[in-house]
Every structure is written in C-alpha cells, then in structure tokens.
Design a protein around this motif. Sequence first.
Motif, PDB file in Angstrom:
ATOM      1  N   TYR A   1     -28.574 -45.307 -17.487  1.00  0.00           N
ATOM      2  CA  TYR A   1     -27.550 -45.844 -18.359  1.00  0.00           C
ATOM      3  C   TYR A   1     -26.932 -47.102 -18.112  1.00  0.00           C
ATOM      4  O   TYR A   1     -27.035 -48.860 -17.727  1.00  0.00           O
ATOM      5  N   PHE A   2     -25.917 -46.599 -17.374  1.00  0.00           N
ATOM      6  CA  PHE A   2     -25.089 -47.171 -17.014  1.00  0.00           C
ATOM      7  C   PHE A   2     -25.190 -48.375 -15.001  1.00  0.00           C
ATOM      8  O   PHE A   2     -25.009 -49.532 -15.462  1.00  0.00           O
ATOM      9  N   ALA A   3     -26.151 -47.555 -14.704  1.00  0.00           N
ATOM     10  CA  ALA A   3     -26.383 -48.730 -13.984  1.00  0.00           C
ATOM     11  C   ALA A   3     -27.619 -50.090 -13.964  1.00  0.00           C
ATOM     12  O   ALA A   3     -27.380 -51.149 -13.733  1.00  0.00           O
ATOM     13  N   ALA A   4     -28.382 -49.658 -15.466  1.00  0.00           N
ATOM     14  CA  ALA A   4     -28.799 -51.272 -16.409  1.00  0.00           C
ATOM     15  C   ALA A   4     -27.754 -51.886 -17.137  1.00  0.00           C
ATOM     16  O   ALA A   4     -28.278 -53.064 -17.155  1.00  0.00           O
ATOM     17  N   GLN A   5     -26.602 -51.204 -16.918  1.00  0.00           N
ATOM     18  CA  GLN A   5     -25.362 -52.378 -17.643  1.00  0.00           C
ATOM     19  C   GLN A   5     -24.817 -52.537 -16.505  1.00  0.00           C
ATOM     20  O   GLN A   5     -23.862 -53.636 -16.568  1.00  0.00           O
ATOM     21  N   GLY A   6     -24.961 -52.381 -15.353  1.00  0.00           N
ATOM     22  CA  GLY A   6     -24.662 -53.221 -14.843  1.00  0.00           C
ATOM     23  C   GLY A   6     -23.281 -52.697 -13.225  1.00  0.00           C
ATOM     24  O   GLY A   6     -22.215 -53.559 -13.239  1.00  0.00           O
ATOM     25  N   VAL A   7     -23.047 -51.270 -14.301  1.00  0.00           N
ATOM     26  CA  VAL A   7     -21.809 -50.948 -13.831  1.00  0.00           C
ATOM     27  C   VAL A   7     -21.287 -50.537 -12.262  1.00  0.00           C
ATOM     28  O   VAL A   7     -23.175 -50.088 -12.229  1.00  0.00           O
ATOM     29  N   ASN A   8     -20.889 -50.499 -11.479  1.00  0.00           N
ATOM     30  CA  ASN A   8     -20.362 -50.618 -10.439  1.00  0.00           C
ATOM     31  C   ASN A   8     -20.058 -48.531  -9.698  1.00  0.00           C
ATOM     32  O   ASN A   8     -18.763 -49.038 -10.095  1.00  0.00           O
ATOM     33  N   VAL A   9     -21.012 -48.303  -9.938  1.00  0.00           N
ATOM     34  CA  VAL A   9     -20.290 -46.732  -9.545  1.00  0.00           C
ATOM     35  C   VAL A   9     -20.879 -46.300  -8.238  1.00  0.00           C
ATOM     36  O   VAL A   9     -21.821 -46.398  -7.882  1.00  0.00           O
ATOM     37  N   PRO A  10     -20.565 -45.152  -7.561  1.00  0.00           N
ATOM     38  CA  PRO A  10     -20.828 -45.227  -6.099  1.00  0.00           C
ATOM     39  C   PRO A  10     -22.055 -44.147  -6.033  1.00  0.00           C
ATOM     40  O   PRO A  10     -22.353 -43.572  -7.089  1.00  0.00           O
ATOM     41  N   THR A  11     -22.512 -43.663  -5.033  1.00  0.00           N
ATOM     42  CA  THR A  11     -23.712 -43.152  -4.117  1.00  0.00           C
ATOM     43  C   THR A  11     -23.467 -41.621  -3.829  1.00  0.00           C
ATOM     44  O   THR A  11     -22.499 -42.003  -3.363  1.00  0.00           O
ATOM     45  N   PRO A  12     -23.756 -40.493  -4.438  1.00  0.00           N
ATOM     46  CA  PRO A  12     -24.007 -40.771  -6.158  1.00  0.00           C
ATOM     47  C   PRO A  12     -23.318 -40.733  -6.560  1.00  0.00           C
ATOM     48  O   PRO A  12     -21.858 -40.402  -6.836  1.00  0.00           O
ATOM     49  N   ARG A  13     -23.832 -40.498  -8.413  1.00  0.00           N
ATOM     50  CA  ARG A  13     -23.539 -40.809  -9.944  1.00  0.00           C
ATOM     51  C   ARG A  13     -22.873 -39.907  -9.423  1.00  0.00           C
ATOM     52  O   ARG A  13     -22.737 -38.595  -9.235  1.00  0.00           O
ATOM     53  N   PHE A  14     -20.979 -39.403 -10.381  1.00  0.00           N
ATOM     54  CA  PHE A  14     -20.807 -38.998 -10.570  1.00  0.00           C
ATOM     55  C   PHE A  14     -20.821 -38.463 -11.765  1.00  0.00           C
ATOM     56  O   PHE A  14     -21.035 -37.581 -12.249  1.00  0.00           O
TER      57      PHE A  14
ATOM     58  N   SER B   1     -19.181 -41.893 -20.431  1.00  0.00           N
ATOM     59  CA  SER B   1     -18.654 -42.339 -19.116  1.00  0.00           C
ATOM     60  C   SER B   1     -19.343 -42.954 -18.274  1.00  0.00           C
ATOM     61  O   SER B   1     -19.570 -41.252 -17.922  1.00  0.00           O
ATOM     62  N   PRO B   2     -18.744 -43.347 -16.768  1.00  0.00           N
ATOM     63  CA  PRO B   2     -19.343 -42.998 -15.874  1.00  0.00           C
ATOM     64  C   PRO B   2     -18.993 -42.180 -15.615  1.00  0.00           C
ATOM     65  O   PRO B   2     -18.737 -41.954 -14.163  1.00  0.00           O
ATOM     66  N   TRP B   3     -17.726 -41.781 -15.967  1.00  0.00           N
ATOM     67  CA  TRP B   3     -16.731 -40.242 -15.185  1.00  0.00           C
ATOM     68  C   TRP B   3     -16.568 -38.985 -16.303  1.00  0.00           C
ATOM     69  O   TRP B   3     -15.512 -38.588 -15.223  1.00  0.00           O
ATOM     70  N   SER B   4     -16.796 -39.494 -17.362  1.00  0.00           N
ATOM     71  CA  SER B   4     -16.655 -38.305 -18.019  1.00  0.00           C
ATOM     72  C   SER B   4     -17.757 -38.319 -18.780  1.00  0.00           C
ATOM     73  O   SER B   4     -17.963 -38.931 -19.671  1.00  0.00           O
ATOM     74  N   PHE B   5     -17.207 -36.821 -19.991  1.00  0.00           N
ATOM     75  CA  PHE B   5     -18.619 -36.927 -21.180  1.00  0.00           C
ATOM     76  C   PHE B   5     -18.229 -36.156 -22.163  1.00  0.00           C
ATOM     77  O   PHE B   5     -17.061 -34.705 -21.556  1.00  0.00           O
ATOM     78  N   SER B   6     -18.356 -36.260 -23.394  1.00  0.00           N
ATOM     79  CA  SER B   6     -18.099 -34.666 -24.004  1.00  0.00           C
ATOM     80  C   SER B   6     -18.440 -34.527 -25.245  1.00  0.00           C
ATOM     81  O   SER B   6     -19.308 -35.945 -25.624  1.00  0.00           O
TER      82      SER B   6
ATOM     83  N   ALA C   1     -26.972 -47.289 -26.116  1.00  0.00           N
ATOM     84  CA  ALA C   1     -28.471 -47.723 -26.246  1.00  0.00           C
ATOM     85  C   ALA C   1     -29.576 -47.594 -25.435  1.00  0.00           C
ATOM     86  O   ALA C   1     -29.445 -48.504 -24.269  1.00  0.00           O
ATOM     87  N   GLY C   2     -31.107 -47.474 -26.038  1.00  0.00           N
ATOM     88  CA  GLY C   2     -32.250 -47.189 -24.710  1.00  0.00           C
ATOM     89  C   GLY C   2     -31.553 -46.086 -23.613  1.00  0.00           C
ATOM     90  O   GLY C   2     -32.141 -46.325 -22.958  1.00  0.00           O
ATOM     91  N   ILE C   3     -30.836 -44.966 -24.554  1.00  0.00           N
ATOM     92  CA  ILE C   3     -30.875 -43.995 -22.958  1.00  0.00           C
ATOM     93  C   ILE C   3     -31.917 -42.769 -23.313  1.00  0.00           C
ATOM     94  O   ILE C   3     -32.485 -42.430 -24.618  1.00  0.00           O
TER      95      ILE C   3
END
Length: 116
Positions: A69-82, A106-111, A18-20
């Motif tokens: 979206y993931f940053a707004a969800q509070g997901v801790n991902v490295p910079t730069p984002r994968f 997800s923060p690590w994959s998509f399809s 939601a909100g993407i």
Amino acid sequence: MGRLTTHVLDTSHGKPGAGIRVELWRVDGERRSLRDVQTNADGRCDKPLLEGEDFVTGEYELVFHAGDYFAAQGVNVPTPRFVDRVVLRFGIAEPSQHYHVPLLVSPWSFSTYRGS
C-alpha cells in the motif's frame, strides 16, 4: 449475531487505508485461508470477514499488506521495508459478540486494539 470486521487507518497521511489487501486465516491446528479481500475507499471491507455459523471460537490471523500500500502511495521507504506485512494473531472466545480489529499503520509503526 457475532461477526468479525476490520478497517485500516493510514496514520502517516491522516486518511483511510484504501486498497489494502487483507488476508484472513484460521490457525487452529493447521493454517487455513478463509478470506482474501481489499479495503474500500473508507479503509473498510465491504462486508464482515466472518459472521453467522462461520464465526466460531478459535485463533485467527489477519495479514495486512501495508508495505505494498505505501509503495503504491509513492512513499520512499528502504529495502527491506520496516513495516511490510502486518500479521495480527488473535483469539475469538465469544462468537456471539462483534469483534472489530482495526489497524492504525504508517511505514514505521502500527497498532491495533479490540474495537466495538
């Protein structure tokens, strides 16, 4: 009548994305912006991205701003984002048909796939 639709599923949290922010571009010859929308609570757009006489044969891109979206969800991902902006380039060959282009992310994959 043909149309183009999409939706986003957040596979890391098991819920709609939601909100993407979703951009739609036509890429035949030159790259031209057609839509800039945001997914609703169900991870879908409130109306088709293209339909009717605007829905024609050609090459298009959907750009999903998944990293924001993931940053707004509070997901801790490295910079730069994968996974940051997911760009899906696809062709419309039969504008009389329904083209549904979902994104599972997800923060690590998509399809993606051509849905119905």
